[in-house]
Design a protein around this motif. Structure first.
Motif, PDB file in Angstrom:
ATOM      1  N   CYS A 193      47.029  22.065  37.546  1.00  0.00           N
ATOM      2  CA  CYS A 193      45.598  21.897  37.279  1.00  0.00           C
ATOM      3  C   CYS A 193      45.215  20.424  37.128  1.00  0.00           C
ATOM      4  CB  CYS A 193      45.202  22.650  36.015  1.00  0.00           C
ATOM      5  SG  CYS A 193      44.829  24.400  36.298  1.00  0.00           S
ATOM      6  N   LEU A 211      42.527  14.220  39.787  1.00  0.00           N
ATOM      7  CA  LEU A 211      41.712  14.522  40.960  1.00  0.00           C
ATOM      8  C   LEU A 211      40.762  13.355  41.144  1.00  0.00           C
ATOM      9  CD1 LEU A 211      40.607  17.244  42.784  1.00  0.00           C
ATOM     10  CD2 LEU A 211      38.643  16.652  41.405  1.00  0.00           C
ATOM     11  N   GLN A 227      41.617  20.639  46.079  1.00  0.00           N
ATOM     12  CA  GLN A 227      41.986  20.465  44.673  1.00  0.00           C
ATOM     13  C   GLN A 227      43.506  20.608  44.536  1.00  0.00           C
ATOM     14  OE1 GLN A 227      43.104  23.482  43.054  1.00  0.00           O
ATOM     15  NE2 GLN A 227      43.020  24.233  45.151  1.00  0.00           N
ATOM     16  N   GLY A 278      39.987  23.566  40.480  1.00  0.00           N
ATOM     17  CA  GLY A 278      41.252  22.880  40.219  1.00  0.00           C
ATOM     18  C   GLY A 278      41.532  22.654  38.752  1.00  0.00           C
TER      19      GLY A 278
END
Length: 526
Positions: free
Chosen positions: A330, A301, A479, A319
């Protein structure tokens, strides 16, 4: 994982009591959610579903299915082996011609009926997901919403175009490219989002006219297997179209071997680890079978300096830690541009440290139990290794079995397993990057390429950045945990082959046939 070549293998008839159209109960003394929640389901059995009937394993053995929060036994589960898979494949093969020949309307009605059944049982299913896989109500409802959309869209898939007209240079010839179902599909699903992952493994192939033999994870034989069989049986699915074979821990390879070696299985789809998926692909290649593989992820991310800081913190926390991090999508690594790195870290760590942990049946719980004690031990071992190599723990870090608190680390060295292996739990790595080019470089350094996300104040610049990421999925100003039934879900590199998603299922679960028509005789040279 590969088994012996089936040379001259004789097909067996369905054994008595396992293959008739009669629907028998899944359970002896069928438990409801309240029964599980009030002290377990002792004495209950989860059985195979083959040829339209519930039946025991050929060997007669069972094994326990545990609640990861309480440790109680929910039910005794049929411990199937290769012979059970063989019988199920034969049932699916026998059912294929009739199912493939059914009208689109008849197939559509079944999928819409299944959606109605699932919707009616929503509260029960939420309880079952909590009891078997430690799933909180919010993530459980997300799965149900996905599956309702999946089933309703599958009804429309029955009416999707099945070919196209092609131009031909041969005078008088009309050419067609026709899609037709492949036959029997072997489906292997994972436990972590058991309802969703099983649904997408079976619904698309069936909607295209294939029959399916499902092997759910041994960690989710009910919500990832028997529940789906029960829903479709009530919806009116003909016997043999969906078959479910269960197995004890350690015996998955026997079922997978049968999928690989049995000549009637023409496709295999698998959701799980890269290690297992690679072995499955190697075995399938020997039999020229094409697998669809959705494998591990080590997802990044990216938080750019122009991102809204409060939104970035909330998005990153969700997330990284939704369903206690037990989701392949994730965020495992959070890459923050230097101008906002200090502020982001302070706010993110403060939020993460307050995430409530405990009973998945409690609506306030964010982090429920990990799936088993080995998962808890793996988290602890990898954190200990990273710290020994120089990493710093900013939040969490100490196991509280059966749970693990939301954990944030920074300065994780490249040689630590956390830095390069998917750790399926509530652990996020924070890293400061100098600029967006550095962020892309760090994200692409992973051997995985499942999904990613970019948070920025400039969405168009975010899209340009997204095109440089070596991932199959990317979300800008969101996310990374996202999925919809019709989207092309899948990864690059070590994260898999092929795409799940109803809008793209025909590419993997149908055969393409070239056919020509002539309306006049063709001249031949001799």
């Amino acid at each position: 994982m590969a088994g012996p070549v089936l040379e001259g293998k004789a097909h067996r008839k369905l054994r008595p009591g396992c293959g008739a159209a009669r629907l028998a109960p899944r359970y002896e003394g069928r438990p409801h959610v309240s029964g599980i929640a009030e002290g377990g389901a002792d004495g209950h059995r989860i059985r195979h579903f083959i040829g339209g009937q519930w039946c025991d394993a050929v060997n007669g053995r069972t094994h326990p299915d545990h609640d990861p929060w309480t440790g109680e036994v929910l039910a005794e589960v049929a411990s199937g082996e290769a012979e059970d898979a063989r019988v199920a494949i034969e049932a699916a093969h026998a059912a294929f011609p009739t199912w493939a020949g059914l009208s689109p309307t008849d197939r559509q009605i079944i999928f819409l009926n299944a959606a109605t059944v699932l919707e009616r049982r929503e509260d029960e299913v939420i309880g079952l997901l909590a009891a078997e896989t430690g799933t909180g109500a919010d993530f459980a409802r997300n799965q149900i919403t996905f599956c309702l959309s999946l089933l309703r869209q599958a009804g429309a898939l029955a009416f999707a175009p099945t070919g196209q007209v092609l131009p031909s240079d041969v005078p008088g010839t009309r050419a067609l490219a026709l899609r037709r179902p492949v036959g029997v599909v072997g489906a292997i699903s994972a436990w972590n989002a058991a309802l969703t992952l099983t649904g997408r493994a079976i619904v698309g192939p069936m909607a295209l006219g294939n029959t399916v033999v499902l092997k759910p994870s041994e960690e989710a034989p009910l919500v990832g297997g028997a529940l789906w069989a029960e829903i479709f049986a009530e919806a009116g699915l003909p016997p043999g179209v969906l078959n479910v074979v269960l197995h004890a821990p350690g015996d998955a390879g026997q079922i997978a071997d049968e999928f690989v070696t049995h000549p009637d299985v023409r496709r295999i789809n698998f959701t799980g680890s890269t290690v297992t998926g690679r072995r499955l692909a190697e075995s399938a290649a020997r039999y020229l079978k094409r697998p669809v593989l959705q494998l591990s992820g080590h997802n990044s991310l990216i938080v750019l300096a122009d991102a809204d800081l409060d939104y970035a913190v909330d998005a990153a926390a969700y997330g990284a830690f939704v369903h206690q991090g037990e989701v392949c999508m994730c965020a495992r690594r959070i890459l923050v541009e230097r101008p906002i790195a200090e502020q982001f870290t302070e706010r993110f760590v403060a939020k993460v440290a307050k995430l409530p942990m405990g009973d998945p049946r409690d609506p306030a719980t964010v982090l429920g139990p990990l799936i088993n004690r080995w998962a808890v031990a793996l988290m602890a071992r990898r954190i200990e290794e990273a710290v020994a190599l120089g990493a710093r723990v900013l939040a969490g870090g100490t196991a509280q079995p059966p749970c693990f608190p939301a954990t944030v680390l920074t300065d994780v060295p490249e040689e630590a397993e956390l830095a390069f292996e998917e750790t399926f739990g509530p652990i996020a790595l924070l890293e400061t990057v100098e600029d967006r080019d550095h962020a892309v470089e760090r994200a692409n350094a992973s051997r995985y390429g499942l999904t990613g996300a970019i948070l920025t104040g400039d969405t168009y610049a975010g899209l340009d950045l997204a095109r440089r990421l070596q991932v199959g999925i990317v979300h800008i100003n969101d996310q990374p945990v996202n999925d919809e039934p019709h989207m092309p879900f899948g990864g690059l590199k070590d994260s898999g082959w092929g795409r799940f998603g109803l809008g793209f299922a025909a590419e993997d679960f149908t055969e393409l046939q070239w056919a020509t028509l002539r309306d006049s005789p063709r001249p031949f040279s001799f």
